[in-house]
Design a protein around this motif. Structure first.
Motif, PDB file in Angstrom:
ATOM      1  N   LEU A   1      -4.807   4.008   4.489  1.00  0.00           N
ATOM      2  CA  LEU A   1      -4.100   5.050   3.756  1.00  0.00           C
ATOM      3  C   LEU A   1      -2.709   4.583   3.334  1.00  0.00           C
ATOM      4  O   LEU A   1      -2.248   4.885   2.221  1.00  0.00           O
ATOM      5  CB  LEU A   1      -3.982   6.311   4.623  1.00  0.00           C
ATOM      6  N   GLU A   2      -2.043   3.837   4.187  1.00  0.00           N
ATOM      7  CA  GLU A   2      -0.720   3.320   3.858  1.00  0.00           C
ATOM      8  C   GLU A   2      -0.794   2.253   2.770  1.00  0.00           C
ATOM      9  O   GLU A   2       0.054   2.222   1.864  1.00  0.00           O
ATOM     10  CB  GLU A   2      -0.059   2.760   5.122  1.00  0.00           C
ATOM     11  N   ILE A   3      -1.801   1.383   2.844  1.00  0.00           N
ATOM     12  CA  ILE A   3      -1.982   0.367   1.804  1.00  0.00           C
ATOM     13  C   ILE A   3      -2.256   1.032   0.456  1.00  0.00           C
ATOM     14  O   ILE A   3      -1.733   0.604  -0.590  1.00  0.00           O
ATOM     15  CB  ILE A   3      -3.141  -0.584   2.176  1.00  0.00           C
TER      16      ILE A   3
ATOM     17  N   SER B   1       0.631   1.650  -4.875  1.00  0.00           N
ATOM     18  CA  SER B   1       0.839   2.623  -5.959  1.00  0.00           C
ATOM     19  C   SER B   1      -0.467   3.195  -6.485  1.00  0.00           C
ATOM     20  O   SER B   1      -0.571   3.574  -7.657  1.00  0.00           O
ATOM     21  CB  SER B   1       1.630   1.990  -7.121  1.00  0.00           C
ATOM     22  N   LEU B   2      -1.471   3.287  -5.617  1.00  0.00           N
ATOM     23  CA  LEU B   2      -2.764   3.821  -6.024  1.00  0.00           C
ATOM     24  C   LEU B   2      -2.879   5.325  -5.790  1.00  0.00           C
ATOM     25  O   LEU B   2      -3.850   5.949  -6.222  1.00  0.00           O
ATOM     26  CB  LEU B   2      -3.894   3.111  -5.265  1.00  0.00           C
TER      27      LEU B   2
ATOM     28  N   VAL C   1       6.199   6.034   5.896  1.00  0.00           N
ATOM     29  CA  VAL C   1       5.253   5.572   4.888  1.00  0.00           C
ATOM     30  C   VAL C   1       3.922   6.307   5.020  1.00  0.00           C
ATOM     31  O   VAL C   1       3.290   6.653   4.016  1.00  0.00           O
ATOM     32  CB  VAL C   1       5.056   4.042   4.979  1.00  0.00           C
ATOM     33  N   ARG C   2       3.518   6.612   6.247  1.00  0.00           N
ATOM     34  CA  ARG C   2       2.264   7.355   6.420  1.00  0.00           C
ATOM     35  C   ARG C   2       2.429   8.794   5.956  1.00  0.00           C
ATOM     36  O   ARG C   2       1.500   9.373   5.373  1.00  0.00           O
ATOM     37  CB  ARG C   2       1.815   7.305   7.872  1.00  0.00           C
ATOM     38  N   MET C   3       3.591   9.369   6.203  1.00  0.00           N
ATOM     39  CA  MET C   3       3.838  10.733   5.727  1.00  0.00           C
ATOM     40  C   MET C   3       3.804  10.787   4.210  1.00  0.00           C
ATOM     41  O   MET C   3       3.274  11.728   3.611  1.00  0.00           O
ATOM     42  CB  MET C   3       5.185  11.226   6.255  1.00  0.00           C
TER      43      MET C   3
END
Length: 277
Positions: A20-22, A27-28, A253-255
């Motif tokens: 999810l972070e990747i 920018s997907l 970043v996960r948020m």
């Protein structure tokens, strides 16, 4: 040496990134949201849209977001978020990918209905003006409102061009507000706002999202033709509201990734769409 000191630990963190972070760092997230909602709007309002349309929109949004983050990466390192540092570290890869994506978008645009193609191409002009104001002239632009406006127009354009009903316009406006709330939620997490309205919304976020969810529940109740979109908007607003409880336990970043993933509620309602109208 200073650059190495910054990049090396960040690269080590990337190796442990969750999918999810990747998805967010590449920018997907915004392109996925754009494609899903464009297709969902069309399906909800029974507008025939070729599969190339959501794909072209997704690629165009990705190009803009990737370029925007590459531009932001030129700022002071202390003001950058993980997504900006990731783009700076992999700048050449993004430039190459953009080089392939641009001609692909142009090819896909040829296959689109003429009115949709013109509407989306016209959006490029204000987007270029926005990028120039932010990155070249260093003007502080209320980006939260800009995101809501452009996403609403781009996503709803195929439906608005084919129909002239209150439901389509109302849902387009509501989707723009949802995109704004998404940006407000990000600003709330990152303590970064660009205008007084967003600052006020950050402070009253839970109440605003609840009111927005209730408004869309009313739309779903009284406008059956808008029921699928309204319920997806309502669910997304409630998910954004619920993320407040996770924030202390989730990395920044996960948020950010979860905040964008919360807008993918059409995927949950799609199997039920035929029964909602």
């Amino acid at each position: 040496m200073a650059t190495t000191a910054i990049v090396a630990p960040s690269t080590e963190r990337h190796a442990r990134r969750a999918p999810l972070e990747i998805w967010h760092l590449l920018s997907l997230d915004a392109p996925t949201v754009a494609a899903v909602w464009a297709a969902f709007f069309a399906a909800s309002f029974h507008v025939v849209l070729p599969w190339t349309a959501p794909l072209a929109l997704a690629l165009a949004v990705w190009i803009f977001y990737a370029a925007d983050r590459l531009g932001d990466a030129q700022h002071e390192a202390s003001s950058l978020e993980d997504r900006h540092r990731f783009h700076a570290e992999h700048a050449w890869g993004f430039f190459v990918a953009i080089g392939f994506a641009l001609p692909t978008v142009l090819v896909l645009l040829v296959e689109l209905p003429h009115t949709v193609r013109i509407a989306w191409l016209l959006l490029v002009i204000p987007l270029i003006a926005y990028a120039a104001a932010v990155h070249w002239l260093k003007v502080r632009v209320p980006k939260e409102w800009m995101v809501g406006l452009f996403f609403a127009i781009a996503i709803a354009a195929p439906c608005l061009l084919h129909k002239d009903h209150v439901a389509e316009w109302l849902c387009a406006a509501a989707f723009g507000i949802l995109c704004w709330l998404n940006c407000v939620r990000i600003a709330r997490a990152e303590s970064a706002t660009t205008d007084p309205a967003t600052t006020w919304a950050v402070e009253h976020f839970r109440g605003i999202t609840l009111a927005f969810a209730l408004a869309n529940a009313a739309i779903a109740l009284f406008l059956p033709q808008a029921r699928g979109v309204a319920l997806a908007l309502m669910a997304a607003a409630l998910l954004l509201r619920g993320l407040d409880r996770l924030e202390p336990r989730v990395s920044a970043v996960r948020m950010r990734a979860l905040t964008d993933a919360a807008l993918l509620t059409p995927l949950l309602l799609w199997p039920l769409l035929r029964y909602l109208a």
